[in-house]
Design a protein around this motif. Structure first.
Motif, PDB file in Angstrom:
ATOM      1  N   ARG A   2      -2.120  -6.950   6.584  1.00  0.00           N
ATOM      2  CA  ARG A   2      -1.435  -5.927   7.368  1.00  0.00           C
ATOM      3  C   ARG A   2      -0.163  -6.525   7.950  1.00  0.00           C
ATOM      4  O   ARG A   2      -0.151  -7.672   8.414  1.00  0.00           O
ATOM      5  N   TYR A  27      -6.196  -8.021   1.760  1.00  0.00           N
ATOM      6  CA  TYR A  27      -5.242  -7.102   2.376  1.00  0.00           C
ATOM      7  C   TYR A  27      -4.562  -7.793   3.546  1.00  0.00           C
ATOM      8  O   TYR A  27      -5.232  -8.355   4.422  1.00  0.00           O
ATOM      9  N   ASP A  37       0.848  -1.184   0.000  1.00  0.00           N
ATOM     10  CA  ASP A  37       0.000   0.000   0.000  1.00  0.00           C
ATOM     11  C   ASP A  37       0.892   1.246   0.000  1.00  0.00           C
ATOM     12  O   ASP A  37       2.126   1.162   0.005  1.00  0.00           O
ATOM     13  N   ARG A  77       2.430  -0.270   4.927  1.00  0.00           N
ATOM     14  CA  ARG A  77       1.890  -0.864   6.145  1.00  0.00           C
ATOM     15  C   ARG A  77       1.269  -2.233   5.894  1.00  0.00           C
ATOM     16  O   ARG A  77       0.976  -2.968   6.835  1.00  0.00           O
ATOM     17  N   GLY A  78       1.041  -2.546   4.620  1.00  0.00           N
ATOM     18  CA  GLY A  78       0.426  -3.827   4.303  1.00  0.00           C
ATOM     19  C   GLY A  78       0.536  -4.130   2.826  1.00  0.00           C
ATOM     20  O   GLY A  78       1.021  -3.317   2.032  1.00  0.00           O
ATOM     21  N   ASP A  88       3.583  -6.143  10.356  1.00  0.00           N
ATOM     22  CA  ASP A  88       4.258  -5.433  11.439  1.00  0.00           C
ATOM     23  C   ASP A  88       5.598  -4.905  10.928  1.00  0.00           C
ATOM     24  O   ASP A  88       5.928  -5.052   9.736  1.00  0.00           O
ATOM     25  N   GLN A 120      -8.453   3.071  -1.476  1.00  0.00           N
ATOM     26  CA  GLN A 120      -8.002   2.166  -0.430  1.00  0.00           C
ATOM     27  C   GLN A 120      -9.140   1.677   0.472  1.00  0.00           C
ATOM     28  O   GLN A 120      -8.962   0.746   1.255  1.00  0.00           O
ATOM     29  N   THR A 143       0.001  -9.456  10.522  1.00  0.00           N
ATOM     30  CA  THR A 143      -0.734  -9.334  11.789  1.00  0.00           C
ATOM     31  C   THR A 143      -2.234  -9.536  11.600  1.00  0.00           C
ATOM     32  O   THR A 143      -2.936  -9.870  12.549  1.00  0.00           O
ATOM     33  N   SER A 144      -2.743  -9.323  10.379  1.00  0.00           N
ATOM     34  CA  SER A 144      -4.154  -9.581  10.094  1.00  0.00           C
ATOM     35  C   SER A 144      -4.321  -9.750   8.595  1.00  0.00           C
ATOM     36  O   SER A 144      -3.475  -9.321   7.797  1.00  0.00           O
ATOM     37  N   GLN A 145      -5.436 -10.386   8.220  1.00  0.00           N
ATOM     38  CA  GLN A 145      -5.708 -10.669   6.814  1.00  0.00           C
ATOM     39  C   GLN A 145      -7.212 -10.669   6.595  1.00  0.00           C
ATOM     40  O   GLN A 145      -7.965 -11.252   7.383  1.00  0.00           O
TER      41      GLN A 145
END
Length: 339
Positions: free
Chosen positions: A230, A228, A210, A214-215, A232, A279, A238-240
């Motif tokens: 994200r 997406y 991005d 950050r991701g 660290d 976004q 850390t997330s999807q």
């Protein structure tokens, strides 16, 4: 890195089975175009030049991975080019001329991007399961990474670099078998450690950071969605989540580019067009080629001029491989220059 040994090209069957990867698994009616919906814009892309025709050895041509070099030339790969014909081309978009930069007898190259760490051109070899690199003049071919990752051989499709030069690969495992075994793989900039960041994906294809690193945006070709991831500070997920469900009709999600405003340019295989989203997932525009462009079946990828808004889209089909030009919604950055 180690120098690249010579080996014969054994990828024609892969080319035929994929049609190819930066590319999808279906052939669509090249004249089919849906009208734009709601308040989104339709942006017309105009033909700049034809770069290739269908190769006798492979029966097709497919342009991918447009990326600008330091001199402002546009480099493009032809996924289906056989040995002896240009697999990487250097295009002067002002003079509308092109010349061969590289060919070999081994690679099926589906994307290209310059590393911010060592300045070399990196290519994904889908059929060979490798990442290779070239000097800026097209010589000094080296293997950057080869071999299994977590016990499974890669089918690397597209790539993205972080600011430090580490690679993030869309590994399209399972695509030809129609199984959701795709992955996102991170490879350290020295070519050593490879880590699976996400798996069980639906034919992972496009990948781009991005705007703020950050991701990662990734497209899953056989599910027609953009996800997406994200990250660290160490590059771990850390997330999807699913970010955009692409209304592609008969077309499938291909490569992804991101401009300075964070907008996503989603290539379409099965239609010579691109969908543009912000976004937050709102569809902003559709990039179309005029006149329904008979003989063109896909718009795989785009490069936006760094610091400018002129964009160059790779478009291919039975009529040949072309560059089309349009005005992007915002300026080009690294995330809209290759991969």
């Amino acid at each position: 890195m180690r120098r690249l040994p010579t080996r014969p090209l054994a990828v024609l069957a892969t080319i035929g089975a994929l049609a190819l990867t930066g590319c999808g698994t279906q052939t669509a009616d090249p004249g089919a175009q849906a009208p734009s919906k709601g308040g989104e814009r339709t942006i017309t892309a105009h033909k700049l030049m034809r770069l290739t025709t269908a190769h006798a050895a492979t029966g097709m041509t497919l342009l991918e991975g447009p990326t600008f070099d330091a001199e402002g030339n546009l480099l493009v790969v032809d996924v289906t080019a056989p040995e002896g014909e240009p697999k990487v081309m250097r295009v002067d978009v002002t003079e509308k001329t092109a010349r061969a930069l590289h060919t070999d007898g081994r690679g099926t190259y589906t994307s290209a991007q310059f590393s911010p760490y060592d300045g070399r051109l990196y290519l994904t070899d889908f059929a060979g399961g490798e990442i290779v690199s070239l000097a800026s003049d097209g010589g000094d071919l080296r293997v950057f990474f080869s071999g299994p990752v977590d016990g499974a051989r890669m089918n690397p499709d597209d790539l993205a670099f972080d600011r430090d030069g580490n690679l993030y690969i869309s590994d399209s495992r399972g695509m030809t078998e129609r199984q959701e075994r795709g992955r996102v793989v991170r490879i350290g900039r020295d070519g050593g450690k490879a880590t699976v960041l996400a798996d069980n994906l639906a034919a992972t294809n496009g990948i781009s950071f991005d705007r703020d690193y950050r991701g990662l945006w990734i497209s899953e070709l056989t599910r027609n969605r953009i996800s997406y991831l994200r990250l660290d500070e160490g590059g771990a997920v850390t997330s999807q989540h699913t970010a955009v469900q692409v209304d592609g009709g008969i077309a499938q999600t291909d490569s992804i580019a991101v401009d300075a405003d964070g907008n996503l340019y989603q290539g379409l295989h099965g239609r010579p067009a691109m969908a543009v989203y912000d976004q937050h997932g709102e569809r902003l525009a559709t990039i179309e080629v005029p006149g329904r462009a008979s003989g063109l079946e896909s718009a795989t990828n785009v490069a936006i001029t760094p610091g400018g808004t002129t964009a160059y889209m790779t478009v291919s089909g039975p009529a040949g491989g072309y560059l089309y030009r349009f005005d992007a919604l915002a300026e080009g950055v690294r995330q809209s220059n290759g991969g």
